[in-house]
Design a protein around this motif. Structure first.
Motif, PDB file in Angstrom:
ATOM      1  N   THR A  27       0.831  -1.193   0.000  1.00 25.76           N
ATOM      2  CA  THR A  27       0.000   0.000   0.000  1.00 25.76           C
ATOM      3  C   THR A  27       0.868   1.247   0.000  1.00 25.76           C
ATOM      4  O   THR A  27       1.924   1.265   0.620  1.00 25.76           O
ATOM      5  N   SER A  28       0.405   2.248  -0.703  1.00 22.49           N
ATOM      6  CA  SER A  28       1.100   3.539  -0.666  1.00 22.49           C
ATOM      7  C   SER A  28       0.291   4.534   0.156  1.00 22.49           C
ATOM      8  O   SER A  28       0.652   5.700   0.261  1.00 22.49           O
ATOM      9  N   ALA A  29      -0.801   4.060   0.736  1.00 19.98           N
ATOM     10  CA  ALA A  29      -1.697   4.930   1.495  1.00 19.98           C
ATOM     11  C   ALA A  29      -1.113   5.287   2.862  1.00 19.98           C
ATOM     12  O   ALA A  29      -0.271   4.573   3.401  1.00 19.98           O
ATOM     13  N   LEU A  30      -1.599   6.370   3.404  1.00 20.79           N
ATOM     14  CA  LEU A  30      -1.256   6.738   4.770  1.00 20.79           C
ATOM     15  C   LEU A  30      -1.869   5.724   5.715  1.00 20.79           C
ATOM     16  O   LEU A  30      -2.769   4.967   5.349  1.00 20.79           O
ATOM     17  N   ARG A  31      -1.427   5.723   6.959  1.00 18.66           N
ATOM     18  CA  ARG A  31      -1.787   4.682   7.924  1.00 18.66           C
ATOM     19  C   ARG A  31      -3.292   4.426   8.022  1.00 18.66           C
ATOM     20  O   ARG A  31      -3.729   3.291   7.998  1.00 18.66           O
ATOM     21  N   GLU A  32      -4.102   5.446   8.140  1.00 11.63           N
ATOM     22  CA  GLU A  32      -5.549   5.233   8.318  1.00 11.63           C
ATOM     23  C   GLU A  32      -6.159   4.558   7.101  1.00 11.63           C
ATOM     24  O   GLU A  32      -6.965   3.645   7.222  1.00 11.63           O
ATOM     25  N   ARG A  33      -5.754   4.991   5.908  1.00  8.92           N
ATOM     26  CA  ARG A  33      -6.261   4.364   4.680  1.00  8.92           C
ATOM     27  C   ARG A  33      -5.708   2.945   4.546  1.00  8.92           C
ATOM     28  O   ARG A  33      -6.413   2.039   4.125  1.00  8.92           O
ATOM     29  N   ALA A  34      -4.443   2.741   4.893  1.00  5.43           N
ATOM     30  CA  ALA A  34      -3.848   1.399   4.854  1.00  5.43           C
ATOM     31  C   ALA A  34      -4.588   0.471   5.817  1.00  5.43           C
ATOM     32  O   ALA A  34      -4.807  -0.700   5.524  1.00  5.43           O
ATOM     33  N   ARG A  35      -4.990   1.012   6.961  1.00  9.18           N
ATOM     34  CA  ARG A  35      -5.762   0.245   7.942  1.00  9.18           C
ATOM     35  C   ARG A  35      -7.083  -0.213   7.332  1.00  9.18           C
ATOM     36  O   ARG A  35      -7.487  -1.366   7.482  1.00  9.18           O
ATOM     37  N   GLU A  36      -7.756   0.669   6.627  1.00  9.10           N
ATOM     38  CA  GLU A  36      -9.018   0.309   5.958  1.00  9.10           C
ATOM     39  C   GLU A  36      -8.767  -0.740   4.880  1.00  9.10           C
ATOM     40  O   GLU A  36      -9.543  -1.693   4.755  1.00  9.10           O
ATOM     41  N   GLN A  37      -7.694  -0.579   4.108  1.00  8.16           N
ATOM     42  CA  GLN A  37      -7.387  -1.514   3.030  1.00  8.16           C
ATOM     43  C   GLN A  37      -7.141  -2.924   3.564  1.00  8.16           C
ATOM     44  O   GLN A  37      -7.661  -3.894   3.014  1.00  8.16           O
ATOM     45  N   ILE A  38      -6.347  -3.060   4.630  1.00  2.00           N
ATOM     46  CA  ILE A  38      -6.019  -4.397   5.120  1.00  2.00           C
ATOM     47  C   ILE A  38      -7.238  -5.046   5.768  1.00  2.00           C
ATOM     48  O   ILE A  38      -7.426  -6.253   5.681  1.00  2.00           O
ATOM     49  N   ARG A  39      -8.100  -4.267   6.396  1.00  2.00           N
ATOM     50  CA  ARG A  39      -9.316  -4.846   6.985  1.00  2.00           C
ATOM     51  C   ARG A  39     -10.278  -5.325   5.897  1.00  2.00           C
ATOM     52  O   ARG A  39     -10.895  -6.385   6.036  1.00  2.00           O
ATOM     53  N   LEU A  40     -10.403  -4.568   4.826  1.00  2.00           N
ATOM     54  CA  LEU A  40     -11.235  -5.017   3.710  1.00  2.00           C
ATOM     55  C   LEU A  40     -10.633  -6.275   3.085  1.00  2.00           C
ATOM     56  O   LEU A  40     -11.347  -7.244   2.788  1.00  2.00           O
ATOM     57  N   ALA A  41      -9.324  -6.281   2.914  1.00  2.00           N
ATOM     58  CA  ALA A  41      -8.656  -7.459   2.364  1.00  2.00           C
ATOM     59  C   ALA A  41      -8.852  -8.674   3.271  1.00  2.00           C
ATOM     60  O   ALA A  41      -9.103  -9.781   2.784  1.00  2.00           O
ATOM     61  N   ALA A  42      -8.774  -8.490   4.583  1.00  2.00           N
ATOM     62  CA  ALA A  42      -8.974  -9.602   5.524  1.00  2.00           C
ATOM     63  C   ALA A  42     -10.392 -10.153   5.418  1.00  2.00           C
ATOM     64  O   ALA A  42     -10.592 -11.377   5.410  1.00  2.00           O
ATOM     65  N   ARG A  43     -11.371  -9.265   5.342  1.00  2.00           N
ATOM     66  CA  ARG A  43     -12.766  -9.712   5.204  1.00  2.00           C
ATOM     67  C   ARG A  43     -12.955 -10.496   3.910  1.00  2.00           C
ATOM     68  O   ARG A  43     -13.584 -11.555   3.883  1.00  2.00           O
ATOM     69  N   THR A  44     -12.395  -9.976   2.826  1.00  2.00           N
ATOM     70  CA  THR A  44     -12.525 -10.622   1.522  1.00  2.00           C
ATOM     71  C   THR A  44     -11.831 -11.986   1.507  1.00  2.00           C
ATOM     72  O   THR A  44     -12.382 -12.972   1.009  1.00  2.00           O
ATOM     73  N   ALA A  45     -10.613 -12.046   2.037  1.00  2.00           N
ATOM     74  CA  ALA A  45      -9.876 -13.318   2.078  1.00  2.00           C
ATOM     75  C   ALA A  45     -10.580 -14.333   2.970  1.00  2.00           C
ATOM     76  O   ALA A  45     -10.705 -15.506   2.611  1.00  2.00           O
ATOM     77  N   LEU A  46     -11.056 -13.894   4.140  1.00  2.00           N
ATOM     78  CA  LEU A  46     -11.766 -14.803   5.039  1.00  2.00           C
ATOM     79  C   LEU A  46     -13.052 -15.306   4.390  1.00  2.00           C
ATOM     80  O   LEU A  46     -13.390 -16.484   4.493  1.00  2.00           O
ATOM     81  N   ALA A  47     -13.755 -14.431   3.688  1.00  2.00           N
ATOM     82  CA  ALA A  47     -14.970 -14.839   2.985  1.00  2.00           C
ATOM     83  C   ALA A  47     -14.652 -15.911   1.946  1.00  2.00           C
ATOM     84  O   ALA A  47     -15.386 -16.897   1.816  1.00  2.00           O
ATOM     85  N   ALA A  48     -13.543 -15.745   1.231  1.00  2.00           N
ATOM     86  CA  ALA A  48     -13.149 -16.744   0.233  1.00  2.00           C
ATOM     87  C   ALA A  48     -12.817 -18.075   0.907  1.00  2.00           C
ATOM     88  O   ALA A  48     -13.219 -19.142   0.427  1.00  2.00           O
ATOM     89  N   VAL A  49     -12.111 -18.031   2.036  1.00  2.00           N
ATOM     90  CA  VAL A  49     -11.748 -19.254   2.759  1.00  2.00           C
ATOM     91  C   VAL A  49     -12.997 -19.970   3.278  1.00  2.00           C
ATOM     92  O   VAL A  49     -13.109 -21.192   3.196  1.00  2.00           O
ATOM     93  N   LEU A  50     -13.957 -19.201   3.807  1.00  2.00           N
ATOM     94  CA  LEU A  50     -15.166 -19.784   4.399  1.00  2.00           C
ATOM     95  C   LEU A  50     -16.286 -20.017   3.383  1.00  2.00           C
ATOM     96  O   LEU A  50     -17.326 -20.578   3.739  1.00  2.00           O
ATOM     97  N   SER A  51     -16.086 -19.544   2.161  1.00  2.00           N
ATOM     98  CA  SER A  51     -17.118 -19.631   1.112  1.00  2.00           C
ATOM     99  C   SER A  51     -18.417 -18.954   1.543  1.00  2.00           C
ATOM    100  O   SER A  51     -19.505 -19.528   1.437  1.00  2.00           O
ATOM    101  N   VAL A  52     -18.275 -17.718   2.040  1.00  2.00           N
ATOM    102  CA  VAL A  52     -19.431 -16.909   2.412  1.00  2.00           C
ATOM    103  C   VAL A  52     -19.291 -15.546   1.745  1.00  2.00           C
ATOM    104  O   VAL A  52     -18.222 -15.194   1.240  1.00  2.00           O
ATOM    105  N   ASP A  53     -20.357 -14.777   1.774  1.00  4.91           N
ATOM    106  CA  ASP A  53     -20.319 -13.423   1.228  1.00  4.91           C
ATOM    107  C   ASP A  53     -19.516 -12.513   2.166  1.00  4.91           C
ATOM    108  O   ASP A  53     -19.716 -12.554   3.385  1.00  4.91           O
ATOM    109  N   ALA A  54     -18.630 -11.696   1.597  1.00 10.65           N
ATOM    110  CA  ALA A  54     -17.810 -10.791   2.408  1.00 10.65           C
ATOM    111  C   ALA A  54     -18.664  -9.821   3.214  1.00 10.65           C
ATOM    112  O   ALA A  54     -18.260  -9.380   4.295  1.00 10.65           O
ATOM    113  N   GLY A  55     -19.869  -9.512   2.724  1.00  7.31           N
ATOM    114  CA  GLY A  55     -20.758  -8.613   3.450  1.00  7.31           C
ATOM    115  C   GLY A  55     -21.256  -9.193   4.763  1.00  7.31           C
ATOM    116  O   GLY A  55     -21.732  -8.459   5.633  1.00  7.31           O
ATOM    117  N   ALA A  56     -21.134 -10.512   4.921  1.00  5.97           N
ATOM    118  CA  ALA A  56     -21.572 -11.163   6.159  1.00  5.97           C
ATOM    119  C   ALA A  56     -20.502 -11.102   7.243  1.00  5.97           C
ATOM    120  O   ALA A  56     -20.740 -11.500   8.379  1.00  5.97           O
TER     121      ALA A  56
END
Length: 190
Positions: A27-56
């Motif tokens: 990421t080239s973002a500042l800390r707060e934006r990088a924090r948002e990016q990694i949390r979205l990435a974690a939700r998306t990756a976990l959703a893929a692992v669990l085979s659920v919708d990331a919105g859940a």
């Protein structure tokens, strides 16, 4: 398990190892934006692992406490931890409970001996003092990230070392960008 490979994200669904996975995001973002990016990435990756919708999946955070995973509004025992270093962020997920992760850029620290003595204890300080000068920076970064990951996993704040504290162990992270060192700690393994 002595080391774990970091999965570059976005990418293929992370392979679980003992219920664990770690993703890294450049990421080239500042800390707060990088924090948002990694949390979205974690939700998306976990959703893929669990085979659920990331919105859940939601990640709740309260300052001074470990983040908590919620699936469809219900809190679960899935542990997560985040860490940031300039230009890079990591998320660790443990499907079986608490986890801590830390990453640090390897660099010479002028007062490494005082910091090691104050926060890492005499055993680690002695080992670093005995290390060749050219290896001390990486040794310090390894010890520091092991310690920080252990603290995060156990919900503890950084404090000065006290008699009775033991040197923390950790799982080394592989596949990080050059110049970075990282460790993971999970409940029951440290």
């Amino acid at each position: 398990m002595m080391e774990l490979v970091v999965h570059a994200w976005p990418g293929p669904v992370p392979a679980l190892r003992d219920g664990l996975f770690v993703i890294g995001v450049e990421t080239s973002a500042l800390r707060e934006r990088a924090r948002e990016q990694i949390r979205l990435a974690a939700r998306t990756a976990l959703a893929a692992v669990l085979s659920v919708d990331a919105g859940a999946i939601a990640i709740d955070s309260t300052p001074g406490e470990a983040p908590r995973i919620k699936l469809a509004g219900d809190e679960h025992a899935i542990g997560c931890s985040f860490t940031h270093e300039e230009g890079y962020a990591l998320a660790a997920i443990n499907l079986h409970g608490a986890v801590g992760v830390d990453v640090m850029r390897v660099q010479d620290i002028q007062d490494w001996d005082n910091v090691a003595r104050d926060y890492l204890g005499p055993e680690v300080c002695a080992a670093l003092a005995a290390a060749p000068a050219g290896k001390r920076a990486i040794g310090f970064a390894q010890a520091w990230t092991r310690h920080e990951a252990w603290l995060k996993c156990h919900g503890r704040q950084l404090s000065e070392w006290q008699a009775g504290d033991e040197a923390s162990t950790g799982i080394a992270l592989r596949g990080l960008p050059e110049g970075l060192v990282g460790h993971l700690a999970m409940a029951g393994a440290n």
